[in-house]
Motif scaffolding. Structure first.
Motif, mmCIF file in Angstrom:
data_model
loop_
_atom_site.group_PDB
_atom_site.id
_atom_site.type_symbol
_atom_site.label_atom_id
_atom_site.label_comp_id
_atom_site.label_asym_id
_atom_site.label_seq_id
_atom_site.Cartn_x
_atom_site.Cartn_y
_atom_site.Cartn_z
ATOM 1 N N ARG A 183 44.638 7.592 35.130
ATOM 2 C CA ARG A 183 45.335 8.865 35.357
ATOM 3 C C ARG A 183 46.835 8.696 35.558
ATOM 4 O O ARG A 183 47.561 9.678 35.674
ATOM 5 N N ASP A 184 47.283 7.466 35.608
ATOM 6 C CA ASP A 184 48.704 7.186 35.871
ATOM 7 C C ASP A 184 49.390 6.747 34.578
ATOM 8 O O ASP A 184 49.252 5.603 34.143
ATOM 9 N N PRO A 185 50.178 7.655 33.938
ATOM 10 C CA PRO A 185 50.843 7.314 32.671
ATOM 11 C C PRO A 185 51.807 6.134 32.796
ATOM 12 O O PRO A 185 51.959 5.363 31.853
ATOM 13 N N ILE A 202 40.271 -7.694 39.353
ATOM 14 C CA ILE A 202 39.146 -7.195 38.556
ATOM 15 C C ILE A 202 39.438 -5.831 37.963
ATOM 16 O O ILE A 202 39.005 -5.522 36.865
ATOM 17 N N THR A 203 40.174 -5.009 38.703
ATOM 18 C CA THR A 203 40.518 -3.667 38.210
ATOM 19 C C THR A 203 41.269 -3.764 36.891
ATOM 20 O O THR A 203 41.012 -3.000 35.951
ATOM 21 N N SER A 204 42.198 -4.703 36.817
ATOM 22 C CA SER A 204 42.992 -4.892 35.608
ATOM 23 C C SER A 204 42.102 -5.259 34.414
ATOM 24 O O SER A 204 42.199 -4.645 33.344
ATOM 25 N N ILE A 205 41.224 -6.259 34.603
ATOM 26 C CA ILE A 205 40.327 -6.674 33.518
ATOM 27 C C ILE A 205 39.416 -5.526 33.105
ATOM 28 O O ILE A 205 39.161 -5.309 31.916
ATOM 29 N N ALA A 206 38.923 -4.763 34.089
ATOM 30 C CA ALA A 206 38.036 -3.635 33.792
ATOM 31 C C ALA A 206 38.745 -2.594 32.928
ATOM 32 O O ALA A 206 38.211 -2.152 31.901
ATOM 33 N N VAL A 254 31.383 -4.629 30.949
ATOM 34 C CA VAL A 254 30.120 -4.344 31.645
ATOM 35 C C VAL A 254 30.094 -5.022 33.012
ATOM 36 O O VAL A 254 29.750 -4.398 34.031
ATOM 37 N N PHE A 255 30.484 -6.302 33.061
ATOM 38 C CA PHE A 255 30.416 -7.065 34.306
ATOM 39 C C PHE A 255 31.409 -6.556 35.345
ATOM 40 O O PHE A 255 31.051 -6.342 36.511
ATOM 41 N N THR A 256 32.660 -6.348 34.930
ATOM 42 C CA THR A 256 33.690 -5.912 35.893
ATOM 43 C C THR A 256 33.428 -4.495 36.393
ATOM 44 O O THR A 256 33.606 -4.217 37.584
ATOM 45 N N VAL A 257 33.000 -3.625 35.495
ATOM 46 C CA VAL A 257 32.685 -2.249 35.915
ATOM 47 C C VAL A 257 31.507 -2.267 36.892
ATOM 48 O O VAL A 257 31.502 -1.533 37.891
ATOM 49 N N LYS A 310 32.007 -0.137 45.271
ATOM 50 C CA LYS A 310 32.553 1.224 45.440
ATOM 51 C C LYS A 310 34.077 1.254 45.283
ATOM 52 O O LYS A 310 34.788 1.934 46.030
ATOM 53 N N LYS A 311 34.556 0.504 44.297
ATOM 54 C CA LYS A 311 35.995 0.478 44.010
ATOM 55 C C LYS A 311 36.323 0.966 42.599
ATOM 56 O O LYS A 311 37.431 0.772 42.117
ATOM 57 N N PHE A 312 35.355 1.609 41.955
ATOM 58 C CA PHE A 312 35.603 2.068 40.593
ATOM 59 C C PHE A 312 36.661 3.164 40.557
ATOM 60 O O PHE A 312 37.278 3.407 39.519
ATOM 61 N N GLY A 313 36.891 3.798 41.698
ATOM 62 C CA GLY A 313 37.947 4.809 41.788
ATOM 63 C C GLY A 313 39.311 4.251 41.414
ATOM 64 O O GLY A 313 40.182 4.982 40.932
ATOM 65 N N GLU A 314 39.496 2.923 41.635
ATOM 66 C CA GLU A 314 40.772 2.278 41.278
ATOM 67 C C GLU A 314 40.996 2.321 39.771
ATOM 68 O O GLU A 314 42.128 2.481 39.307
#
Length: 333
Positions: free
Chosen positions: A104-106, A212-216, A84-87, A94-98
């Motif tokens: 999408r990347d297998p 943060i992207t990794s934890i999310a 919840v926090f990281t998202v 505005k970095k949720f696209g990461e």
């Protein structure tokens, strides 16, 4: 003609000298400003990274306030509120696209999924260890972590290593063997924490996802399993019945507690030399050791002291080798 030429040459030299004298102070000022800026950046990096490791070192105090609750229940809450926090942070910035890009990347997901499993094991064992009187074992585990990373680097990435590195690894192994003989059983808490966190870092490196992207991404993957546990597990229902306003608040804040040190680390580590980060990382298990002995009165026996001594010497040698490699790399650059 010659006199006119000499006068022209002389006037040109004078003009050039005046310009040089005018420019010189500006150049000196620019160099001085750049140095001050670099020093400021390094100080910010130092404070951020040190704050990160201090927060990690103080975590036993936080988890201990939840000791009456089931460890898996605490873990499940940590996963959900971290997601919840990281998202939320990624949406605000505005970095949720990461996150979408990673899903999408297998190729990335091939490493992110096992990384999520590794960090779940690490978090779960650590929470259980803190609330079951094994803080000293967890401290040993995090002292061992740099050496585990070194061993993984040799095996998986075929990284170069010197004699001093092998000696340090050998001494750490002796320390683990002493601990095993002294305890009468294998120090599984220390070894599992060191291996799981070392493996987690390796998988993150292979996947190329950090911060943060990794934890999310990892907590989003784990969240459905955590929710199922909270909804249907009898242990979860028993823990819910024991909740107080304080423990409820602490559980809700687990996302912030998890992500904040990582934010500080990401902010600080890029502003510091690798050797400085190497020294700072030992502050976290040292704090854990002090908390275990001074706050929770865990017994630091002679055998444990000897085991710690072997691992401490191993870390000193490894750090010396790391500093030497960093200097060599700077000279060759």
């Amino acid at each position: 003609m010659r006199e006119a030429y000499n006068e022209l040459l002389q006037s040109s030299i004078v003009r050039f000298s005046k310009k040089s004298l005018a420019i010189a102070p500006r150049c000196v000022k620019m160099v001085g400003t750049e140095r001050k800026q670099n020093m400021k950046e390094r100080n910010i990096g130092l404070l951020s990274t040190l704050a990160c490791y201090i927060l990690w070192g103080l975590l036993p105090l936080y988890w201990h306030m939840l000791e009456d609750l089931n460890p898996v229940f605490i873990l499940a809450n940590r996963i959900i509120w971290s997601a919840v926090f990281t998202v939320s942070i990624l949406l605000i910035t505005k970095k949720f696209g990461e996150v979408k890009t990673v899903f999408r990347d297998p190729k990335k997901m091939r490493f992110v999924i096992p990384a999520a499993i590794a960090i779940t094991i690490n978090w779960g064992v650590y929470i259980w260890a803190v609330n079951s009187g094994h803080i000293l074992d967890s401290s040993i585990g995090y002292y061992m972590n740099p050496l585990v990373v070194f061993a993984i680097g040799i095996v998986l990435f075929h990284e170069k290593s010197g004699v001093i590195d092998w000696v340090s690894l050998g001494l750490a192994t002796i320390g683990v063997l002493i601990a095993t003989i002294a305890y009468g059983s294998f120090p599984w808490v220390a070894v599992v924490l060191a291996l799981s966190f070392g493996l987690y870092g390796t998988l993150k490196k292979l996947g190329g996802v950090g911060g943060i992207t990794s934890i999310a991404v990892e907590t989003i993957i784990l969240a459905p399993f955590a929710l199922v546990f909270l909804a249907f597990s009898p242990a979860s229902h028993a823990s819910i019945a024991q909740l107080t306003p304080l423990t409820t608040t602490l559980l809700l804040l687990t996302g912030i507690v998890t992500a904040s040190p990582l934010i500080l680390f990401t902010f600080g580590v890029n502003r510091l030399p690798l050797s400085t980060v190497g020294f700072l990382q030992y502050s976290s298990p040292t704090l854990q050791l002090l908390i275990g002995v001074l706050v929770f009165h865990e017994v630091l026996t002679k055998d444990r002291i000897i085991a710690f001594a072997f691992i401490a010497v191993a870390l000193m040698l490894y750090t010396i080798g790391m500093v030497q490699r960093a200097r060599k790399a700077r000279l060759e650059a």
